[in-house]
Scaffold this motif. Structure first.
Motif, PDB file in Angstrom:
ATOM      1  N   ASP A  54       0.703  -1.054  -0.025  1.00  0.00           N
ATOM      2  CA  ASP A  54       0.007  -0.219  -0.096  1.00  0.00           C
ATOM      3  C   ASP A  54       0.859   1.268  -0.040  1.00  0.00           C
ATOM      4  O   ASP A  54       0.744   2.037   0.912  1.00  0.00           O
ATOM      5  CB  ASP A  54      -0.926   0.135   1.002  1.00  0.00           C
ATOM      6  CG  ASP A  54      -2.083  -0.926   1.149  1.00  0.00           C
ATOM      7  OD1 ASP A  54      -2.898  -0.758   0.104  1.00  0.00           O
ATOM      8  OD2 ASP A  54      -2.150  -1.760   2.010  1.00  0.00           O
ATOM      9  N   CYS A  55       1.537   1.519  -0.875  1.00  0.00           N
ATOM     10  CA  CYS A  55       2.557   2.489  -1.263  1.00  0.00           C
ATOM     11  C   CYS A  55       1.813   3.838  -1.271  1.00  0.00           C
ATOM     12  O   CYS A  55       0.909   4.055  -1.666  1.00  0.00           O
ATOM     13  CB  CYS A  55       3.578   2.710  -2.135  1.00  0.00           C
ATOM     14  SG  CYS A  55       4.501   1.163  -2.198  1.00  0.00           S
ATOM     15  N   GLY A  56       2.154   4.633  -0.220  1.00  0.00           N
ATOM     16  CA  GLY A  56       1.477   6.186   0.079  1.00  0.00           C
ATOM     17  C   GLY A  56       1.328   6.900  -1.082  1.00  0.00           C
ATOM     18  O   GLY A  56       0.392   7.849  -1.220  1.00  0.00           O
ATOM     19  N   TYR A  57       2.310   6.570  -2.189  1.00  0.00           N
ATOM     20  CA  TYR A  57       2.112   7.607  -3.312  1.00  0.00           C
ATOM     21  C   TYR A  57       1.518   7.132  -4.640  1.00  0.00           C
ATOM     22  O   TYR A  57       1.362   7.500  -5.676  1.00  0.00           O
ATOM     23  CB  TYR A  57       3.691   7.879  -3.758  1.00  0.00           C
ATOM     24  CG  TYR A  57       4.418   6.620  -3.813  1.00  0.00           C
ATOM     25  CD1 TYR A  57       4.719   5.578  -4.419  1.00  0.00           C
ATOM     26  CD2 TYR A  57       5.541   6.707  -2.582  1.00  0.00           C
ATOM     27  CE1 TYR A  57       5.464   4.709  -4.577  1.00  0.00           C
ATOM     28  CE2 TYR A  57       6.425   5.657  -2.530  1.00  0.00           C
ATOM     29  CZ  TYR A  57       6.204   4.565  -3.330  1.00  0.00           C
ATOM     30  OH  TYR A  57       7.350   3.582  -3.158  1.00  0.00           O
ATOM     31  N   CYS A  58       0.946   5.510  -4.486  1.00  0.00           N
ATOM     32  CA  CYS A  58       0.652   4.842  -5.657  1.00  0.00           C
ATOM     33  C   CYS A  58      -0.942   4.749  -6.046  1.00  0.00           C
ATOM     34  O   CYS A  58      -1.691   4.590  -5.171  1.00  0.00           O
ATOM     35  CB  CYS A  58       1.156   3.432  -5.471  1.00  0.00           C
ATOM     36  SG  CYS A  58       0.994   2.320  -6.710  1.00  0.00           S
ATOM     37  N   THR A  59      -1.183   5.287  -7.318  1.00  0.00           N
ATOM     38  CA  THR A  59      -2.563   4.923  -7.861  1.00  0.00           C
ATOM     39  C   THR A  59      -2.626   3.802  -8.668  1.00  0.00           C
ATOM     40  O   THR A  59      -3.696   3.495  -9.072  1.00  0.00           O
ATOM     41  CB  THR A  59      -2.944   6.200  -8.396  1.00  0.00           C
ATOM     42  OG1 THR A  59      -2.010   6.430  -9.546  1.00  0.00           O
ATOM     43  CG2 THR A  59      -3.209   7.544  -7.377  1.00  0.00           C
TER      44      THR A  59
END
Ligand SMILES: O=c1nc2n(C[C@H](O)[C@H](O)[C@H](O)CO)c3cc(O)ccc3cc-2c(=O)[nH]1
Ligand SMILES: C[C@H]1O[C@@H](n2cnc3c(N)ncnc32)[C@H](O)[C@@H]1O
Ligand code: SF4
Length: 376
Positions: A54-59
């Motif tokens: 769940d990387c905080g920057y990833c869409t």
């Protein structure tokens, strides 16, 4: 080459000093790469958007049940590949979520319907299909991989990659970019890079700029990559990628790195890394091509005439004519390359026989200069 001590002292360098630093980086680029700036003509295949991290920057990642959460079918993959072939592409970039089957039933069900239990096994089958049914060759960006997975994939692709992102463990803490991301634990990333080295897999890695890492951590990440390359000789390129804030993510309001911060990092990376390591920065995540060239890069990475950058879907690819013009303005020549750099093409340890046999016809394909095709 720059010492760690000198590199650390360059934090915040600007104005004339930054220009001097960039000039040194350009000089080194010219010595080793001449006037060439390269790119790879590719199609992007987002094999699955499901991911256990769940990387905080990833869409790119999609939660199970959401409309975008899926595993592509072999037919869907081949449709993109065939269209890419028509358009002269030579690389298939498989980029995908990490080990989704270990977290989500939807991933296990989708894989079972295709006849697989592990995403990596399905990925290997898709690589085989690309090799059998097209003239393109895969570059695999699947995140952390164990030794068996690397062994399975090596004969089925031209090269592999995985961004180190950062060596900083701080970002794993609650509120950090890599909180709850088992595959972004630096030790796991480093182990993958080491395994790829031991198995002689031509490898792409890199760092993400502006996700909360300090300047010192950035320098240490680059030095770590350099040490691994000194030991195994497998790092063919390092990507310096700027963080792009995406609406809807935990880091939506996090500041993006400035152009100056990128130039400083690019120039220092060129001066720290072994000159044989290609220095890549994507051309779609900023528009100042000339500045990047002046900071010492020699490669733009993959560019597609067909598919968007699924990781940064809001960022369109530049027109090749515009990029070529920007290169020419800096006295450089934009040139196509394969997903395997020339230095690796004739090294049997790095290229399996099955892959080697496929290289020659690709090299003869139009658009590739002779020096890019030592194997032909
Ligand atoms: O279009 C993209 N291509 C990405 N690529 C592909 C890259 O631009 C080229 O396909 C390689 O340079 C091929 O040699 C990556 C490849 C890796 O091995 C690791 C990370 C990336 C990251 C991206 C990316 O964010 N967007
Ligand atoms: C494939 C690579 O894409 C990069 N990546 C993922 N999300 C973003 C973003 N918001 N901005 C820039 N790069 C990103 C990561 O570095 C990953 O490893
Ligand atoms: S960046 Fe990669 S590992 Fe992180 S959530 Fe996105 S797909 Fe998963």
């Amino acid at each position: 080459m720059l010492s760690r001590h000198s590199a650390l002292a360059l934090q915040g360098v600007s104005g004339g000093e930054l220009e001097d630093l960039c000039a040194q980086a350009v000089q080194l680029r010219k010595q080793h790469y001449g006037e060439r700036l390269t790119y790879s003509r590719k199609v992007f295949v987002p094999l699955t958007t499901l991911c256990r991290d769940d990387c905080g920057y990833c869409t790119f990642v999609q939660r199970p049940g959401s409309p975008g959460a899926k595993v592509m079918t072999p037919a869907e993959v081949m449709e993109v590949v065939q269209q890419g072939q028509q358009l002269g592409c030579k690389e298939v970039l498989f980029s995908l979520g990490e080990k989704p089957e270990r977290r989500y039933q939807q991933a296990r069900d989708a894989l079972a319907a295709l006849g697989y239990q592990r995403m990596t096994d399905y990925l290997a089958a898709c690589c085989d299909q690309v090799l059998e049914q097209s003239s393109l060759m895969p570059h695999v960006n699947a995140g952390t991989l164990d030794e068996d997975e690397l062994r399975l994939l090596k004969p089925r692709c031209l090269s592999m990659g995985m961004m180190l992102e950062t060596m900083s463990r701080r970002l794993l803490q609650k509120g950090g970019a890599h909180y709850a991301c088992p595959d972004k634990v630096p030790l796991q990333r480093i182990r993958t890079l080491e395994r790829a080295g031991r198995l002689q897999v031509p490898f792409t890695t890199g760092i993400l700029i502006g996700i909360g890492e300090t300047w010192d951590e950035r320098i240490d990440s680059l030095l770590l990559i350099n040490r691994l390359h000194a030991e195994y000789g497998h790092i063919q390129e390092v990507i310096i990628q700027n963080f792009c804030a995406k609406p809807g993510t935990p880091m939506a309001n996090y500041p993006e790195p400035s152009l100056e911060e990128m130039l400083r990092t690019l120039a220092v990376a060129r001066l720290l890394l072994h000159p044989s390591i290609s220095l890549q920065a994507p051309p779609n995540l900023q528009q100042r091509y000339g500045h990047y060239i002046q900071a010492g890069i020699n490669d733009w990475g993959g560019i597609s005439p067909l598919t968007r950058d699924y990781i940064n879907p809001e960022k369109a690819w530049p027109q090749l004519e515009l990029l070529a013009a920007a290169c020419a303005e800096q006295g450089c020549l934009l040139e196509e390359r394969l997903a395997l750099y020339p230095a690796y093409q004739q090294q049997p340890g790095f290229v399996e026989a099955a892959v080697q046999a496929r290289l020659a016809p690709l090299c003869r394909a139009d658009g590739l200069a002779q020096h890019q095709c030592l194997a032909s």
